[in-house]
Design a protein around this motif. Structure first.
Motif, PDB file in Angstrom:
ATOM      1  N   SER A  63       1.047  -1.148   0.121  1.00 14.16           N
ATOM      2  CA  SER A  63      -0.301   0.369   0.226  1.00 14.16           C
ATOM      3  C   SER A  63       0.681   0.788  -0.211  1.00 14.16           C
ATOM      4  N   SER A  64       0.889   2.162  -1.059  1.00 14.73           N
ATOM      5  CA  SER A  64       1.552   3.035  -1.384  1.00 14.73           C
ATOM      6  C   SER A  64       0.538   4.347  -1.369  1.00 14.73           C
ATOM      7  N   GLY A  65       1.032   5.531  -0.543  1.00  9.89           N
ATOM      8  CA  GLY A  65       0.066   7.081  -0.084  1.00  9.89           C
ATOM      9  C   GLY A  65       0.584   7.758  -1.414  1.00  9.89           C
ATOM     10  N   THR A  66       2.527   7.550  -1.453  1.00  5.10           N
ATOM     11  CA  THR A  66       2.599   8.519  -2.669  1.00  5.10           C
ATOM     12  C   THR A  66       2.572   8.073  -4.087  1.00  5.10           C
ATOM     13  N   ARG A  67       2.470   6.053  -4.112  1.00  7.21           N
ATOM     14  CA  ARG A  67       1.873   6.606  -5.892  1.00  7.21           C
ATOM     15  C   ARG A  67       1.343   7.841  -6.492  1.00  7.21           C
ATOM     16  N   VAL A  68       0.432   7.505  -6.201  1.00  3.91           N
ATOM     17  CA  VAL A  68      -0.592   8.508  -6.636  1.00  3.91           C
ATOM     18  C   VAL A  68       0.071   9.451  -7.378  1.00  3.91           C
TER      19      VAL A  68
ATOM     20  N   GLY B  70      -2.856   3.599  -0.673  1.00  2.80           N
ATOM     21  CA  GLY B  70      -2.642   3.688   0.788  1.00  2.80           C
ATOM     22  C   GLY B  70      -3.765   4.688   1.417  1.00  2.80           C
ATOM     23  N   VAL B  71      -3.580   4.702   2.461  1.00  2.94           N
ATOM     24  CA  VAL B  71      -4.649   6.529   3.224  1.00  2.94           C
ATOM     25  C   VAL B  71      -3.344   7.461   3.952  1.00  2.94           C
ATOM     26  N   LEU B  72      -3.710   8.383   3.695  1.00  2.24           N
ATOM     27  CA  LEU B  72      -2.594   8.751   4.754  1.00  2.24           C
ATOM     28  C   LEU B  72      -3.775   9.024   5.292  1.00  2.24           C
TER      29      LEU B  72
ATOM     30  N   LYS C 131      -0.422  18.079  -3.601  1.00  8.20           N
ATOM     31  CA  LYS C 131       0.262  16.664  -4.320  1.00  8.20           C
ATOM     32  C   LYS C 131      -0.475  16.215  -4.367  1.00  8.20           C
ATOM     33  N   ILE C 132      -1.394  15.529  -3.392  1.00 11.85           N
ATOM     34  CA  ILE C 132      -2.305  14.835  -3.195  1.00 11.85           C
ATOM     35  C   ILE C 132      -3.927  14.714  -3.382  1.00 11.85           C
TER      36      ILE C 132
ATOM     37  N   TYR D 160      -7.025  10.924   3.514  1.00  9.05           N
ATOM     38  CA  TYR D 160      -7.170  10.599   2.288  1.00  9.05           C
ATOM     39  C   TYR D 160      -6.669   9.682   2.067  1.00  9.05           C
ATOM     40  N   ASP D 161      -7.887   9.146   0.795  1.00  4.38           N
ATOM     41  CA  ASP D 161      -7.598   7.472   0.514  1.00  4.38           C
ATOM     42  C   ASP D 161      -7.551   7.444  -0.732  1.00  4.38           C
ATOM     43  N   THR D 162      -6.350   6.848  -1.594  1.00  2.00           N
ATOM     44  CA  THR D 162      -5.176   7.377  -3.245  1.00  2.00           C
ATOM     45  C   THR D 162      -5.578   5.724  -2.933  1.00  2.00           C
ATOM     46  N   ARG D 163      -6.782   4.986  -2.888  1.00  2.00           N
ATOM     47  CA  ARG D 163      -6.911   4.103  -3.317  1.00  2.00           C
ATOM     48  C   ARG D 163      -7.812   3.481  -4.750  1.00  2.00           C
ATOM     49  N   ASP D 164      -7.328   3.134  -5.401  1.00  2.00           N
ATOM     50  CA  ASP D 164      -8.076   2.491  -6.515  1.00  2.00           C
ATOM     51  C   ASP D 164      -8.643   1.474  -6.442  1.00  2.00           C
TER      52      ASP D 164
END
Ligand SMILES: Cc1cc2nc3c(=O)[nH]c(=O)nc-3n(C[C@H](O)[C@H](O)[C@H](O)COP(=O)(O)O)c2cc1C
Length: 189
Positions: A87-92, A130-132, A151-152, A165-169
């Motif tokens: 789970s990567s919070g920053t990939r997005v 992931g989730v920040l 940036k998010i 912030y949930d960055t998951r798809d």
């Protein structure tokens, strides 16, 4: 197909991603057990044909329990069907910015190097969002991660609840699960 999903989490994203993968595999007819490696010690994996390992990422490292699990069961895992995700919070952010160099670097460090270290041969790999959760971060982590909020948001992720912030798809996770089930069947055919 008797399946184990073993995960490690700090902020909860890897737990709910694991549950979603489990749900998808149940729908495909798999028998799935989901274990949080921080809460439960796994002593034996001999009953499982498929083992999925999920880990959170923090400061470019996966959590210690994941490393311990891979180290302990590496011989057995080599003979089983495996899949690994992080789970990567920053990939997005890097995806949005088109920063393929960083994406490739993270993919290599988070997944490829790990597989090499334990000589594994997984059927599927993934780096999901992931989730920040700024409410759960300590002072220093919040201060550092605050720099990423703009940036998010620029990447199209909205604040779900205050500080979260949930960055998951989810569609990406569901598709990966469906593809994994298909690959496992082909592997067995
Ligand atoms: C202090 C800190 C460091 C982090 N470092 C990274 C990182 O190096 N790479 C990354 O992709 N995400 C990083 N993240 C974001 C996490 O990957 C994200 O919160 C993810 O949801 C963690 O998984 P979990 O929710 O299962 O704990 C970091 C988050 C925090 C709070």
């Amino acid at each position: 197909m008797n399946t184990l999903i073993v995960f490690c989490t700090h902020y909860g994203a890897t737990a709910s991603t694991s549950e979603e993968i489990a749900k998808g595999l149940w729908d495909e007819g798999f028998e799935v057990r989901v274990v949080n490696s921080k809460r439960e010690k796994i002593r034996n994996i001999s009953d499982y044909e498929l083992v999925i390992i999920g880990s959170d990422m923090k400061l470019m490292r996966c959590c210690g329990e994941t490393e311990k699990f891979l180290k302990k069961f590496q011989d057995e895992l080599r003979r089983k069907k495996t899949a690994i995700f992080v789970s990567s919070g920053t990939r997005v952010i890097y995806q949005h910015e088109g920063d393929t160099d960083t994406l490739e670097k993270e993919w290599k460090k988070n997944l490829v190097d790990k597989i090499k270290r334990y000589s594994l041969n997984p059927i599927a790999l993934a780096s999901f969002g992931g989730v920040l959760d700024y409410n759960q971060m300590g002072f220093l982590a919040r201060k550092t991660m605050n720099l990423l909020v703009d940036k998010i948001e620029a990447a199209g992720v909205q604040e779900q609840e205050p500080g979260i912030y949930d960055t998951r798809d989810w569609n990406e996770i569901r598709k990966w699960t469906k593809d994994l089930a298909q690959k496992v069947r082909e592997y067995d055919a």
